[in-house]
Design a protein around this motif. Structure first.
Motif, PDB file in Angstrom:
ATOM      1  N   TRP A 185      -5.340  -2.026  -1.235  1.00 15.34           N
ATOM      2  CA  TRP A 185      -5.751  -0.817  -1.816  1.00 15.34           C
ATOM      3  C   TRP A 185      -5.977  -1.289  -3.367  1.00 15.34           C
ATOM      4  CZ3 TRP A 185      -3.290   1.105  -6.140  1.00 15.34           C
ATOM      5  CH2 TRP A 185      -3.502   2.349  -6.701  1.00 15.34           C
ATOM      6  N   ILE A 186      -7.129  -0.500  -3.800  1.00  5.38           N
ATOM      7  CA  ILE A 186      -7.518  -0.738  -5.373  1.00  5.38           C
ATOM      8  C   ILE A 186      -7.726   0.778  -5.774  1.00  5.38           C
ATOM      9  CG2 ILE A 186      -9.360  -1.501  -6.865  1.00  5.38           C
ATOM     10  CD1 ILE A 186      -9.583  -3.781  -5.153  1.00  5.38           C
ATOM     11  N   GLU A 187      -7.300   1.004  -7.021  1.00  5.37           N
ATOM     12  CA  GLU A 187      -7.309   2.385  -7.547  1.00  5.37           C
ATOM     13  C   GLU A 187      -8.929   2.855  -7.420  1.00  5.37           C
ATOM     14  OE1 GLU A 187      -5.964   4.548 -11.405  1.00  5.37           O
ATOM     15  OE2 GLU A 187      -5.794   2.271 -11.375  1.00  5.37           O
ATOM     16  N   GLY A 188      -9.121   4.015  -7.196  1.00 10.16           N
ATOM     17  CA  GLY A 188     -10.558   4.665  -7.177  1.00 10.16           C
ATOM     18  C   GLY A 188     -11.513   4.213  -6.003  1.00 10.16           C
ATOM     19  N   ILE A 189     -10.963   3.373  -5.390  1.00  7.35           N
ATOM     20  CA  ILE A 189     -11.789   2.580  -4.438  1.00  7.35           C
ATOM     21  C   ILE A 189     -11.349   3.110  -2.894  1.00  7.35           C
ATOM     22  CG2 ILE A 189     -13.027   0.862  -3.116  1.00  7.35           C
ATOM     23  CD1 ILE A 189     -12.758  -0.689  -5.834  1.00  7.35           C
ATOM     24  N   GLY A 190      -9.961   2.824  -2.719  1.00  6.77           N
ATOM     25  CA  GLY A 190      -9.176   3.435  -1.313  1.00  6.77           C
ATOM     26  C   GLY A 190      -8.710   2.102  -0.703  1.00  6.77           C
ATOM     27  N   SER A 191      -8.421   2.368   0.355  1.00  2.00           N
ATOM     28  CA  SER A 191      -7.645   1.417   1.267  1.00  2.00           C
ATOM     29  C   SER A 191      -8.535   0.831   2.407  1.00  2.00           C
ATOM     30  CB  SER A 191      -6.600   2.242   1.888  1.00  2.00           C
ATOM     31  OG  SER A 191      -5.391   2.481   0.756  1.00  2.00           O
ATOM     32  N   LEU A 192      -8.332  -0.520   2.276  1.00  2.00           N
ATOM     33  CA  LEU A 192      -8.987  -1.301   3.534  1.00  2.00           C
ATOM     34  C   LEU A 192      -7.845  -1.824   4.571  1.00  2.00           C
ATOM     35  CD1 LEU A 192     -11.495  -2.747   4.343  1.00  2.00           C
ATOM     36  CD2 LEU A 192     -10.683  -4.717   2.858  1.00  2.00           C
ATOM     37  N   ARG A 193      -7.923  -1.319   5.461  1.00  2.00           N
ATOM     38  CA  ARG A 193      -6.836  -1.453   6.589  1.00  2.00           C
ATOM     39  C   ARG A 193      -7.460  -2.266   7.913  1.00  2.00           C
ATOM     40  NH1 ARG A 193      -6.516   4.035   5.584  1.00  2.00           N
ATOM     41  NH2 ARG A 193      -4.620   4.807   4.234  1.00  2.00           N
ATOM     42  N   ASN A 194      -6.617  -3.358   8.313  1.00  2.00           N
ATOM     43  CA  ASN A 194      -6.916  -4.319   9.152  1.00  2.00           C
ATOM     44  C   ASN A 194      -5.984  -4.879   9.733  1.00  2.00           C
ATOM     45  OD1 ASN A 194      -9.320  -4.945   6.747  1.00  2.00           O
ATOM     46  ND2 ASN A 194     -10.361  -4.926   8.675  1.00  2.00           N
ATOM     47  N   PRO A 195      -5.750  -4.659  11.168  1.00  2.00           N
ATOM     48  CA  PRO A 195      -4.753  -5.152  12.168  1.00  2.00           C
ATOM     49  C   PRO A 195      -5.096  -6.612  12.204  1.00  2.00           C
ATOM     50  CG  PRO A 195      -6.422  -4.232  13.509  1.00  2.00           C
ATOM     51  CD  PRO A 195      -6.728  -4.011  12.142  1.00  2.00           C
ATOM     52  N   VAL A 196      -4.088  -7.484  12.690  1.00  2.00           N
ATOM     53  CA  VAL A 196      -4.189  -9.070  13.144  1.00  2.00           C
ATOM     54  C   VAL A 196      -3.812  -9.096  14.415  1.00  2.00           C
ATOM     55  CG1 VAL A 196      -3.464 -11.187  12.459  1.00  2.00           C
ATOM     56  CG2 VAL A 196      -3.387  -9.292  10.723  1.00  2.00           C
ATOM     57  N   VAL A 197      -4.924  -9.992  15.028  1.00  3.89           N
ATOM     58  CA  VAL A 197      -4.711 -10.114  16.601  1.00  3.89           C
ATOM     59  C   VAL A 197      -4.635 -11.861  16.694  1.00  3.89           C
ATOM     60  CG1 VAL A 197      -5.733  -8.164  17.314  1.00  3.89           C
ATOM     61  CG2 VAL A 197      -7.172  -9.941  16.913  1.00  3.89           C
TER      62      VAL A 197
END
Length: 310
Positions: free
Chosen positions: A298-310
């Motif tokens: 997460w970076i302020e003003g940009i948003g959250s980048l979410r990724n699972p790991v496999v």
């Protein structure tokens, strides 16, 4: 307003990103009664792009429209597939060692900016860039020390070569989030005879595995951020905070990075530069990614980048 690329009904679109929903650009133009040229290139709508003025005009119109009307044409993020904001950057450049505390946690000594220069490397965009929500794959060839690295990324908006630090931000289209996934223990051919540069190439090749560069979820236009050195940033793994920092901690700020790289490389619209990671990486703690983990960068003003790991 942040912009994103997304897939819906097997077709890519551009929209306004709002964390849990996306307002399709063309639907927004219809309800605002504004003409916006259609393009699948998100960079066309950012500073330096041919359609930026149309987007700014549309945003002004949207400010006067009832929120319920906007909600009625918006899409839930759960009903679409967010895509990397820049589909095929000509260059994907990244910095190593641009936060003093990160250098120190790795056992190094941080130098003053005046006595060093930015270390820049590249990743192959076609095989490393990974959409928000898509999986990061632990490589079978070297699975044991896969690490996270939260980074602010710059998207170039206008061609630049030899620009000054004072003028450099005028060439930026916007900012996004990158998770520079790294293999800390890549060691091809364990039976090899060591050569002087083997350690460097082990490090470099450890950056290149498939899926090792998630990017997104959106781009914050550069003309909506006065100073990129003021952003809070945080990365969690399975809801545990691993990195908690600010872009103010960079050794070389965004403008200085652009000045340095453009002194010997022509930067083109759509090129992406990732500006290095702060302290808190797994290597320093003896913690590494494993199948089933969930990362959120997460970076302020940009948003959250979410990724699972496999």
């Amino acid at each position: 307003m942040r912009l994103c690329r997304y897939l819906f009904n097997d077709r890519s679109y551009v929209g306004f990103y709002n964390d849990e929903s996306v307002l399709p650009l063309l639907a927004a133009a219809v309800i605002a009664e504004v003409k916006v040229p259609e393009s699948n290139l998100l960079t066309d709508y950012l500073p330096g792009g041919p359609h930026r003025n149309a987007i700014v005009g549309l945003q002004h119109k949207l400010a006067d429209i009832d929120a319920a009307k906007i909600e009625g044409v918006s899409l839930s993020v759960s009903d679409i597939q967010l895509q990397v904001p820049v589909e095929a950057p000509g260059k994907l450049l990244l910095l190593a060692g641009n936060y003093s505390k990160h250098i120190e946690e790795g056992g190094g000594k941080a130098e003053e900016r005046a006595r060093t220069f930015p270390y820049v490397f590249m990743k192959p965009p076609a095989t490393t860039l990974t959409n928000p929500g898509d999986s990061v794959k632990i490589p079978a060839v070297s699975p044991d020390q896969i690490d996270w690295e939260l980074e602010l990324a710059i998207v170039i908006g206008r061609e630049c070569k030899g620009v000054s630090e004072a003028d450099a931000l005028n060439y930026v289209a916007g900012y996004t989030v990158i998770n520079d996934i790294s293999d800390r223990a890549f060691h091809p051919n364990p039976e090899r005879n060591d050569r002087p540069k083997d350690g460097f190439f082990d490090w470099l090749h450890g950056k290149w595995h498939d899926t090792f560069c998630p990017m997104g979820p959106a781009i914050l236009p550069a003309d909506e951020l006065a100073d990129p050195q003021t952003l809070k940033m945080k990365l969690t793994v399975n809801d545990t905070v691993e990195q908690d920092a600010s872009t103010a901690e960079m050794v070389f700020p965004v403008a200085a990075i652009i000045e340095f790289i453009s002194s010997f490389v022509t930067l083109s619209p759509g090129d992406v530069i990732s500006t290095g990671t702060p302290d808190g990486v797994g290597k320093a703690k003896g913690k590494f990614l494993k199948a089933g983990d969930q990362m959120e960068a997460w970076i302020e003003g940009i948003g959250s980048l979410r990724n699972p790991v496999v």
